[in-house]
Scaffold this motif. Structure first.
Motif, PDB file in Angstrom:
ATOM      1  N   GLU A  42       8.024  27.640  23.465  1.00 12.68           N
ATOM      2  CA  GLU A  42       7.676  27.665  22.050  1.00 12.68           C
ATOM      3  C   GLU A  42       6.425  28.518  21.838  1.00 12.68           C
ATOM      4  O   GLU A  42       5.562  28.569  22.730  1.00 12.68           O
ATOM      5  N   PRO A  43       6.309  29.158  20.670  1.00  6.00           N
ATOM      6  CA  PRO A  43       7.397  29.294  19.694  1.00  6.00           C
ATOM      7  C   PRO A  43       8.511  30.146  20.284  1.00  6.00           C
ATOM      8  O   PRO A  43       8.255  31.067  21.049  1.00  6.00           O
ATOM      9  N   GLY A  44       9.721  29.825  19.937  1.00  3.90           N
ATOM     10  CA  GLY A  44      10.871  30.552  20.453  1.00  3.90           C
ATOM     11  C   GLY A  44      11.904  29.603  21.006  1.00  3.90           C
ATOM     12  O   GLY A  44      11.952  28.422  20.671  1.00  3.90           O
ATOM     13  N   LEU A  71       3.257  25.339   9.288  1.00  2.00           N
ATOM     14  CA  LEU A  71       4.569  25.296   8.646  1.00  2.00           C
ATOM     15  C   LEU A  71       5.546  26.252   9.330  1.00  2.00           C
ATOM     16  O   LEU A  71       6.730  25.930   9.505  1.00  2.00           O
ATOM     17  N   LEU A  72       5.050  27.425   9.735  1.00  5.38           N
ATOM     18  CA  LEU A  72       5.919  28.370  10.437  1.00  5.38           C
ATOM     19  C   LEU A  72       6.302  27.837  11.819  1.00  5.38           C
ATOM     20  O   LEU A  72       7.458  27.963  12.241  1.00  5.38           O
ATOM     21  N   PHE A  73       5.352  27.257  12.532  1.00  2.61           N
ATOM     22  CA  PHE A  73       5.675  26.642  13.820  1.00  2.61           C
ATOM     23  C   PHE A  73       6.718  25.547  13.638  1.00  2.61           C
ATOM     24  O   PHE A  73       7.632  25.390  14.465  1.00  2.61           O
ATOM     25  N   ALA A  76      10.145  27.096  13.199  1.00  2.00           N
ATOM     26  CA  ALA A  76      10.664  27.549  14.491  1.00  2.00           C
ATOM     27  C   ALA A  76      11.112  26.369  15.342  1.00  2.00           C
ATOM     28  O   ALA A  76      12.165  26.405  15.990  1.00  2.00           O
ATOM     29  N   ARG A  77      10.304  25.312  15.340  1.00  2.00           N
ATOM     30  CA  ARG A  77      10.625  24.136  16.160  1.00  2.00           C
ATOM     31  C   ARG A  77      11.909  23.457  15.678  1.00  2.00           C
ATOM     32  O   ARG A  77      12.711  22.969  16.494  1.00  2.00           O
ATOM     33  N   ALA A  78      12.120  23.393  14.391  1.00  2.00           N
ATOM     34  CA  ALA A  78      13.344  22.781  13.867  1.00  2.00           C
ATOM     35  C   ALA A  78      14.572  23.501  14.396  1.00  2.00           C
ATOM     36  O   ALA A  78      15.547  22.868  14.840  1.00  2.00           O
ATOM     37  N   ASP A 120       1.898  14.955  11.350  1.00  5.19           N
ATOM     38  CA  ASP A 120       2.782  13.841  11.710  1.00  5.19           C
ATOM     39  C   ASP A 120       4.097  13.911  10.947  1.00  5.19           C
ATOM     40  O   ASP A 120       5.180  13.663  11.497  1.00  5.19           O
ATOM     41  N   ALA A 121       3.995  14.238   9.665  1.00  4.68           N
ATOM     42  CA  ALA A 121       5.206  14.336   8.842  1.00  4.68           C
ATOM     43  C   ALA A 121       6.101  15.481   9.319  1.00  4.68           C
ATOM     44  O   ALA A 121       7.331  15.334   9.389  1.00  4.68           O
ATOM     45  N   LEU A 122       5.489  16.610   9.666  1.00  8.39           N
ATOM     46  CA  LEU A 122       6.266  17.744  10.168  1.00  8.39           C
ATOM     47  C   LEU A 122       6.920  17.403  11.503  1.00  8.39           C
ATOM     48  O   LEU A 122       8.089  17.739  11.731  1.00  8.39           O
ATOM     49  N   GLU A 123       6.190  16.733  12.384  1.00  8.25           N
ATOM     50  CA  GLU A 123       6.761  16.328  13.673  1.00  8.25           C
ATOM     51  C   GLU A 123       7.986  15.461  13.472  1.00  8.25           C
ATOM     52  O   GLU A 123       9.029  15.649  14.110  1.00  8.25           O
ATOM     53  N   GLN A 124       7.864  14.473  12.595  1.00  7.62           N
ATOM     54  CA  GLN A 124       8.978  13.567  12.369  1.00  7.62           C
ATOM     55  C   GLN A 124      10.163  14.302  11.763  1.00  7.62           C
ATOM     56  O   GLN A 124      11.327  14.043  12.124  1.00  7.62           O
TER      57      GLN A 124
END
Length: 225
Positions: A42-44, A71-73, A76-78, A120-124
Motif C-alpha cells: 500500500e498504497p497500491g 481520503l485518497l489513501f 485506494a485501500r477500499a 476510525d470511521a474510514l478504517e471501518q
C-alpha cells in the motif's frame, strides 16, 4: 476454498527500515513451508489503488493536506481490500502487505494530526473486519533509515514522504512505537538495524508463532520453541 480464513500479516515502519525486502523474504519463508502466499503493498496492490498510488507519491495531492491525503489513501485501500486482500483471505491464503492501516494512523493521524474519529470511521468503512493478525513494526533510527533509503534509491527522485526532513521522520518513528505499545497483542517491534538475515530470522519466528497461535498450524509451519 479451504473453509479457513487465511492469515493477514502487515509490515510497517518509516523510510529505509527494509519493509519491502523483508516482506519478500517472509513470503519466501512461508512458501517454503507449504503456504499459499499473496504479496502486496500500500498504497497500491490492485489496479485502482495503483493509480491512486501514483498521485499520492508524486506529491500532487500534498496541497490537499493530511486530511485530503487520508481520503485518497482510504479510496485506494477500499479497492485493494475488495479486489485482492479480502478474497485472498477468504480463500485461505496468507496475505503479506507492505503497509496498511497503521501507515495512515501514523502519517496522516499522529503526525499529520487528522482527527482520530475520522480515521476510525474510514478504517471501518474501507477495511471492516479485514484487520491484520500480526503487524511487524520495523524500527531503526531515522538517520539510518534515511541513509539507507538514499542509497537504495540513488538516481530516483525522492517521493512525497521521503522528501521530509529528519525531524519529520523522527516523529514518524515515535508514532509507530506508540501504535505498537497501544496494541501489543497485534504489533511486534522488530529491531531492523542489524543485517537483513538477522532481521529476517526475527520476522520468520514471529510469523510462525502467529500462524500457530491463531490458526492451529503448528505442524504445518513449525511452532516457535
Amino acid at each position: 476454498m479451504t473453509g479457513r480464513r487465511g492469515c493477514f500479516i502487515t509490515l510497517e515502519g518509516g523510510e529505509g527500515t527494509g519493509k519491502s525486502t523483508q516482506a519478500r523474504r517472509l513470503a519466501a519463508h512461508l512458501r517454503g513451508r507449504g503456504l499459499d502466499v499473496v504479496e502486496t503493498r500500500e498504497p497500491g496492490g490492485s489496479p485502482g489503488a495503483e493509480a491512486v498510488r501514483r498521485v499520492l507519491l508524486s506529491g500532487v495531492a500534498e496541497p490537499l493536506g493530511p486530511k485530503g491525503e487520508a481520503l485518497l489513501f482510504a479510496a485506494a485501500r477500499a479497492d485493494h481490500v475488495d479486489h485482492l486482500i479480502a478474497p485472498a483471505l477468504r480463500a485461505g491464503k496468507t496475505v503479506i502487505c507492505d503497509r496498511f492501516i497503521d501507515s495512515t494512523r501514523v502519517y496522516q493521524g499522529l503526525v499529520g494530526r487528522v482527527e482520530r474519529e475520522l480515521l476510525d470511521a474510514l478504517e471501518q468503512l474501507v477495511a471492516g473486519e479485514t484487520r491484520p493478525d500480526l503487524t511487524l513494526v520495523l524500527d531503526v533510527p531515522p538517520e539510518i533509515g534515511l541513509a539507507r533509503a538514499a542509497a537504495r534509491d540513488e538516481g530516483r527522485p525522492a517521493d512525497r514522504f521521503e522528501r521530509q526532513g529528519e525531524e519529520y521522520h523522527r516523529a514518524v518513528r515515535e508514532a509507530y512505537l506508540s501504535v505498537a505499545r497501544a496494541e501489543p497483542d497485534r504489533c511486534a517491534v522488530v529491531d531492523a538495524a542489524p543485517g537483513p538475515d538477522e532481521v529476517a530470522a526475527q520476522i520468520a519466528a514471529l510469523a510462525d508463532a502467529c500462524l500457530a497461535r491463531c490458526h492451529g498450524l503448528a505442524e504445518t509451519v513449525g511452532a516457535v520453541p
